[in-house]
Design a protein around this motif. Structure first.
Motif, PDB file in Angstrom:
ATOM      1  N   LEU A 271       0.834  -1.194   0.000  1.00 57.13           N
ATOM      2  CA  LEU A 271       0.000   0.000   0.000  1.00 57.13           C
ATOM      3  C   LEU A 271       0.875   1.253   0.000  1.00 57.13           C
ATOM      4  O   LEU A 271       1.919   1.299   0.662  1.00 57.13           O
ATOM      5  N   GLN A 272       0.426   2.258  -0.717  1.00 57.82           N
ATOM      6  CA  GLN A 272       1.161   3.524  -0.762  1.00 57.82           C
ATOM      7  C   GLN A 272       0.773   4.397   0.423  1.00 57.82           C
ATOM      8  O   GLN A 272      -0.405   4.483   0.783  1.00 57.82           O
ATOM      9  N   THR A 273       1.746   5.032   0.996  1.00 55.74           N
ATOM     10  CA  THR A 273       1.496   5.964   2.094  1.00 55.74           C
ATOM     11  C   THR A 273       1.069   7.316   1.524  1.00 55.74           C
ATOM     12  O   THR A 273       1.285   7.597   0.330  1.00 55.74           O
ATOM     13  N   PRO A 274       0.487   8.191   2.348  1.00 55.79           N
ATOM     14  CA  PRO A 274       0.087   9.521   1.858  1.00 55.79           C
ATOM     15  C   PRO A 274       1.254  10.322   1.278  1.00 55.79           C
ATOM     16  O   PRO A 274       1.101  11.017   0.269  1.00 55.79           O
ATOM     17  N   SER A 275       2.440  10.231   1.888  1.00 55.20           N
ATOM     18  CA  SER A 275       3.578  10.998   1.368  1.00 55.20           C
ATOM     19  C   SER A 275       4.055  10.450   0.033  1.00 55.20           C
ATOM     20  O   SER A 275       4.517  11.206  -0.833  1.00 55.20           O
ATOM     21  N   LYS A 277       2.100   9.052  -2.258  1.00 58.12           N
ATOM     22  CA  LYS A 277       1.152   9.559  -3.243  1.00 58.12           C
ATOM     23  C   LYS A 277       1.427  11.026  -3.572  1.00 58.12           C
ATOM     24  O   LYS A 277       1.224  11.468  -4.705  1.00 58.12           O
ATOM     25  N   ALA A 278       1.898  11.761  -2.570  1.00 59.04           N
ATOM     26  CA  ALA A 278       2.140  13.198  -2.765  1.00 59.04           C
ATOM     27  C   ALA A 278       3.320  13.474  -3.690  1.00 59.04           C
ATOM     28  O   ALA A 278       3.461  14.596  -4.194  1.00 59.04           O
ATOM     29  N   THR A 279       4.164  12.474  -3.917  1.00 64.11           N
ATOM     30  CA  THR A 279       5.315  12.701  -4.811  1.00 64.11           C
ATOM     31  C   THR A 279       4.924  12.689  -6.279  1.00 64.11           C
ATOM     32  O   THR A 279       5.724  13.085  -7.130  1.00 64.11           O
ATOM     33  N   LEU A 280       3.702  12.241  -6.593  1.00 71.06           N
ATOM     34  CA  LEU A 280       3.303  12.126  -8.000  1.00 71.06           C
ATOM     35  C   LEU A 280       3.423  13.459  -8.739  1.00 71.06           C
ATOM     36  O   LEU A 280       3.881  13.508  -9.882  1.00 71.06           O
ATOM     37  N   LYS A 281       3.023  14.542  -8.084  1.00 65.78           N
ATOM     38  CA  LYS A 281       3.052  15.853  -8.762  1.00 65.78           C
ATOM     39  C   LYS A 281       4.474  16.295  -9.094  1.00 65.78           C
ATOM     40  O   LYS A 281       4.681  17.081 -10.024  1.00 65.78           O
ATOM     41  N   TYR A 282       5.476  15.798  -8.364  1.00 65.27           N
ATOM     42  CA  TYR A 282       6.863  16.106  -8.702  1.00 65.27           C
ATOM     43  C   TYR A 282       7.166  15.647 -10.129  1.00 65.27           C
ATOM     44  O   TYR A 282       7.844  16.337 -10.887  1.00 65.27           O
ATOM     45  N   PHE A 283       6.675  14.465 -10.481  1.00 63.83           N
ATOM     46  CA  PHE A 283       6.996  13.901 -11.790  1.00 63.83           C
ATOM     47  C   PHE A 283       6.233  14.596 -12.916  1.00 63.83           C
ATOM     48  O   PHE A 283       6.718  14.649 -14.050  1.00 63.83           O
ATOM     49  N   TRP A 284       5.040  15.155 -12.611  1.00 62.47           N
ATOM     50  CA  TRP A 284       4.386  15.973 -13.637  1.00 62.47           C
ATOM     51  C   TRP A 284       5.224  17.221 -13.922  1.00 62.47           C
ATOM     52  O   TRP A 284       5.378  17.630 -15.074  1.00 62.47           O
ATOM     53  N   TYR A 347      10.603   6.326  -1.984  1.00 69.41           N
ATOM     54  CA  TYR A 347      11.044   5.028  -1.465  1.00 69.41           C
ATOM     55  C   TYR A 347      11.487   5.069  -0.002  1.00 69.41           C
ATOM     56  O   TYR A 347      11.650   4.016   0.618  1.00 69.41           O
ATOM     57  N   ALA A 348      11.675   6.263   0.569  1.00 69.01           N
ATOM     58  CA  ALA A 348      12.100   6.326   1.970  1.00 69.01           C
ATOM     59  C   ALA A 348      11.101   5.633   2.904  1.00 69.01           C
ATOM     60  O   ALA A 348      11.501   4.805   3.734  1.00 69.01           O
ATOM     61  N   PRO A 349       9.794   5.909   2.808  1.00 64.81           N
ATOM     62  CA  PRO A 349       8.854   5.164   3.676  1.00 64.81           C
ATOM     63  C   PRO A 349       8.797   3.674   3.348  1.00 64.81           C
ATOM     64  O   PRO A 349       8.558   2.845   4.237  1.00 64.81           O
ATOM     65  N   ALA A 350       9.011   3.316   2.076  1.00 64.18           N
ATOM     66  CA  ALA A 350       9.002   1.901   1.694  1.00 64.18           C
ATOM     67  C   ALA A 350      10.175   1.164   2.327  1.00 64.18           C
ATOM     68  O   ALA A 350      10.078  -0.027   2.655  1.00 64.18           O
ATOM     69  N   ILE A 351      11.292   1.872   2.497  1.00 71.72           N
ATOM     70  CA  ILE A 351      12.478   1.254   3.099  1.00 71.72           C
ATOM     71  C   ILE A 351      12.216   0.914   4.564  1.00 71.72           C
ATOM     72  O   ILE A 351      12.515  -0.187   5.041  1.00 71.72           O
ATOM     73  N   SER A 352      11.640   1.872   5.288  1.00 73.09           N
ATOM     74  CA  SER A 352      11.456   1.686   6.730  1.00 73.09           C
ATOM     75  C   SER A 352      10.153   0.979   7.072  1.00 73.09           C
ATOM     76  O   SER A 352      10.014   0.412   8.154  1.00 73.09           O
ATOM     77  N   GLY A 353       9.185   1.056   6.152  1.00 75.24           N
ATOM     78  CA  GLY A 353       7.889   0.448   6.419  1.00 75.24           C
ATOM     79  C   GLY A 353       6.999   1.284   7.312  1.00 75.24           C
ATOM     80  O   GLY A 353       5.948   0.819   7.771  1.00 75.24           O
ATOM     81  N   GLU A 355       5.414   5.454   8.041  1.00 77.81           N
ATOM     82  CA  GLU A 355       5.183   6.803   7.532  1.00 77.81           C
ATOM     83  C   GLU A 355       5.372   7.782   8.688  1.00 77.81           C
ATOM     84  O   GLU A 355       4.532   7.867   9.594  1.00 77.81           O
ATOM     85  N   PRO A 356       6.500   8.515   8.726  1.00 78.85           N
ATOM     86  CA  PRO A 356       6.702   9.468   9.820  1.00 78.85           C
ATOM     87  C   PRO A 356       5.575  10.501   9.879  1.00 78.85           C
ATOM     88  O   PRO A 356       4.967  10.837   8.858  1.00 78.85           O
ATOM     89  N   LYS A 357       5.313  10.993  11.043  1.00 79.23           N
ATOM     90  CA  LYS A 357       4.253  11.971  11.238  1.00 79.23           C
ATOM     91  C   LYS A 357       4.536  13.237  10.437  1.00 79.23           C
ATOM     92  O   LYS A 357       5.668  13.720  10.410  1.00 79.23           O
ATOM     93  N   TYR A 358       3.535  13.754   9.774  1.00 79.55           N
ATOM     94  CA  TYR A 358       3.604  14.978   8.961  1.00 79.55           C
ATOM     95  C   TYR A 358       4.535  14.839   7.749  1.00 79.55           C
ATOM     96  O   TYR A 358       4.969  15.844   7.187  1.00 79.55           O
ATOM     97  N   GLN A 359       4.841  13.609   7.345  1.00 78.86           N
ATOM     98  CA  GLN A 359       5.729  13.420   6.187  1.00 78.86           C
ATOM     99  C   GLN A 359       5.081  13.982   4.919  1.00 78.86           C
ATOM    100  O   GLN A 359       5.750  14.616   4.101  1.00 78.86           O
TER     101      GLN A 359
END
Length: 746
Positions: A271-275, A277-284, A347-353, A355-359
């Motif tokens: 599952l994708q974390t909120p942060s 998902k938020a990276t998608l706009k970077y790639f646009w 990939y940072a949250p995927a590495i640790s498993g 989602e830090p608060k307010y990420q």
């Protein structure tokens, strides 16, 4: 192989290399060409002051600096190298005046014997160091003062509105009234005199100039030094030895057992974390910046054949060459870096498993900050070049004039702060898993180190001031360009790619860890001190040349074996059906390996040896290396990382690969075509001219406007068109992932 020994090797390379780098940085400060308090004639008349030289440097920066012509060989390739051009014009004027006094004729009309005698007189005068270190006064002859005034008249007309020089302005893509203030013109001429004086004046107690006898100029006896030839030979020896050792390493590595490829896609239901998902706009934004950057590249290249127009449209009135090229280079750095930073954030949250608060808030805040930096810096650069800012305001908010770090100091500070925020977001996600002492711990520690280095080493761009000696500013500029972009981003990329492959089960974690650590040691062994190969002729002592030649050869060594990496990646892409979904990201990594070998390796070593660079610095052989290494390696890696993330964001849907397939091949074929049938032939022709006549001629309007050279410039349209079509197809595919047309119908 035990990782403990590798970590010791890594630490030793870092400590020793930076100790040497900083020590000789101190020597560059100490031995930089001095800026006199005033320049006077033998009769005591003051021509200009040291403050005029410093202000002139700021004037040069304000109109684009290294984005319009070069100084000491660094910058753009459309206009002349101002240091070589001024020196040649100065020498010719003085020889003609000496000939007039001797025989009432011009220098060209004298017999060879007379010409030789006058050149000896000229060389004794120009090469003699008449700077008084006690009084900080530089004294020149009345004849040289006359040459200064004659050159000043020429450059004043060129950078203002002399109608007789309209043809030259078109040839050099210099906009009409680039400088509008006569006082700025006067100070620019003082700066041009100083950079030329550094090229011809011998260091105290030595028989070489401050720039190690660069540029090649027969009239003033600027020829390759003995040390330059010696260290060229030594660099070749180091290259051969390094290749032998690297071959032995790869032969040993071949015996390692491969990973067992899993039968199905690992982490399929992740599952994708909120942060994330938020990276998608970077790639646009990355995709949009690619398109704008390519448009600026097309405009910049076209100025090379039509001067200041785009198929008859007087575009330079609103978008002069120095701005189009600035934006072309700056946007490349922005989109490549953004792609890499976004990949790290994904990939940072995927590495640790976890989602830090307010990420997610941090990811969104950083996105907004990056947008402000991009838009604000580009507007500021335009205002600076259009002479709408004062010199101090231009330094802070406009155009600093240094290639790759053109943005004003305020925007530099803003970007540095953004990188620190990125480091914080990355660190808080990665540190928890590092503390767990998992199998991937060593790989993640190196990942964190490279992340810290990316944030920290951009700070080198803050080490010079508004009026820092150019030799010192160049030293720190290459910390950013070479160490930040080519050094630690390379380490970061290697770790990210290794992590992606281990995550998919294609490579064992232990194998990836050893391979990345070993390759990092080899790369940084040459890469850190290899920074000096950019500084051979920028007012640095001979030791810099020796170290740069030796270690820059070692930079090429790991690149020679890129074929192994490409083959491993190709096998991985065909090893299992589910891996085929990652075909185009992996193919992008294969492309990176190819351009690492060709662009960074072959074309890099083409210009790296001192004797080669002596004649080639500032010619089109440099953008051959620049385009194939910057876009071929870092650009394709940015695209590959972007595609990898986009593939991971929606694993269930099947891509319609028609557009991405076309994009991949068009971009790579177009890049090869633009280089091989246009830029490289022009560069080689210039090299012959530089050897035979001097660098001034190889960069002159007379040479660059020859029919054959113009034909090669026009031929660039072939590669550029194919390349541009590939980037448009890439954008269409990526935006289609949001619009739905890039997926196969169920």
């Amino acid at each position: 192989m035990k990782t403990g020994k590798l970590w010791l090797g890594f630490a030793a390379v870092i400590v020793i290399s930076f100790t040497v780098l900083l020590y000789y940085g101190r020597e560059i400060y100490r031995q930089a060409p001095p800026i006199p308090d005033k320049v006077v004639t033998a009769g005591g008349n003051v021509l200009f002051t040291g403050q005029d030289i410093r202000d002139g440097q700021n004037v040069w920066q304000s109109m684009g600096g290294q984005e319009i012509g070069t100084v000491w060989g660094h910058g753009s390739y459309q206009a002349p190298d101002w240091s070589a051009d001024w020196l040649h014009k100065e020498a010719r004027y003085m020889l003609d005046r000496l000939a007039l006094r001797l025989d009432s004729t011009t220098f060209d009309e004298l017999d060879e014997e007379y010409q030789a005698s006058l050149k000896v007189i000229l060389q004794k005068e120009l090469r003699a160091n008449t700077y008084n270190a006690v009084t900080s006064v530089l004294t020149i002859s009345d004849l040289r003062a006359e040459a200064f005034h004659d050159n000043s008249k020429y450059y004043s007309g060129l950078f203002t509105d002399n109608p007789a020089m309209a043809k030259e302005r078109d040839a050099y893509s210099i906009a009409l009234n680039s400088l509008k203030d006569p006082e700025r013109v006067r100070k620019l001429n003082a700066f041009f005199f100083w950079i030329s004086w550094s090229c011809v004046t011998e260091r105290p107690g030595q028989h070489i100039t401050y720039t190690n006898n660069w540029p090649p100029e027969e009239l003033v006896n600027n020829r390759p030094t003995g040390s330059l030839l010696l260290w060229t030979g030594f660099s070749v020896i180091m290259l051969i030895a390094g290749i032998g050792l690297m071959g032995w390493y790869y032969a040993r590595r071949r015996d390692e057992s491969p990973a067992i490829i899993p039968p199905t896609l690992p982490l399929k239901n992740e599952l994708q974390t909120p942060s994330q998902k938020a990276t998608l706009k970077y790639f646009w934004i990355v995709t949009g910046l690619i398109l704008v950057q390519v448009i600026m590249g097309v405009v910049t290249a076209h100025y090379g054949v039509e001067g200041q127009a785009l198929y008859g449209i007087p575009l330079a009135e609103w978008l002069p060459y120095s701005i189009s090229r600035t934006w072309h280079v700056q946007l490349a750095i922005f989109w490549i870096a953004t792609s890499w930073l976004a990949t790290g954030l994904y990939y940072a949250p995927a590495i640790s498993g976890i989602e830090p608060k307010y990420q997610r808030l941090g990811v969104n805040f950083l996105f907004g900050a990056l947008l402000v930096i991009v838009v604000g810096s580009l507007i500021g650069q335009w205002m600076g070049v259009m002479q709408k800012l004062g010199l101090i305001e231009n330094f802070w908010f406009g155009h600093q004039g240094y290639e790759y770090v053109d943005l004003g100091r305020f925007w530099q500070l803003f970007l540095f702060a953004g990188l620190v925020i990125w480091l914080f977001l990355m660190g808080r996600a990665i540190l928890p898993v590092i503390r767990k002492r998992s199998e991937s711990r060593n790989l993640l520690i190196l990942f964190l180190i490279s992340t810290i280095a990316i944030a920290a080493f951009y700070g080198a761009g803050l080490m010079w001031g508004r009026q820092t000696n150019l030799a010192v500013a160049e030293y720190w500029r290459w910390w950013v360009v070479h160490l930040w972009v080519e050094g630690f981003f390379e380490v970061f990329a290697a770790v990210v790619v290794a992590f992606l492959f281990t995550r998919l089960g294609i490579v064992k974690v232990s194998t990836a860890t050893v391979a990345v650590l070993a390759s990092t040691i080899v790369f940084l062994s040459g890469g850190i001190l290899g920074t000096f190969h950019h500084l051979y002729f920028t007012g640095t002592p001979t030791a810099v040349l020796a170290i740069g030649a030796t270690f820059s050869a070692l930079e090429v060594v790991p690149l020679v074996f890129m074929g192994f990496e490409a083959w491993d990646n190709l096998k991985a892409s065909r090893s299992n059906d589910w891996i085929k979904a990652y075909k185009w990201p992996i193919y992008s990594f294969i492309s990176v390996a190819f351009w690492n070998l060709v662009g960074a390796g072959i074309f890099g070593f083409l210009i790296n040896p001192p004797v080669a660079l002596y004649y080639m610095q500032g010619l089109n052989t440099t953008p051959v290396h620049g385009h194939t290494a910057l876009f071929g390696v870092y650009g394709m890696l940015g695209i590959g990382l972007m595609l990898f993330v986009l593939r991971d964001m929606n694993k269930e849907k099947i891509w319609d690969e028609r557009w991405v397939r076309f994009a991949f091949w068009a971009i790579n074929i177009g890049l090869a075509a633009m280089v091989l049938i246009s830029v490289l032939p022009v560069g080689l022709a210039q090299t012959v001219a530089s050897v035979q006549e001097g660098l001034w001629y190889a960069r002159s309007a007379e040479f660059m406007q020859k029919p054959l050279i113009l034909t090669f410039k026009w031929l660039r349209m072939i590669g550029d068109t194919v390349f541009a079509a590939g980037t448009v197809a890439l954008a269409w595919f990526i935006f289609g992932l949001a619009g739905g047309w890039s997926y196969k119908k169920d």
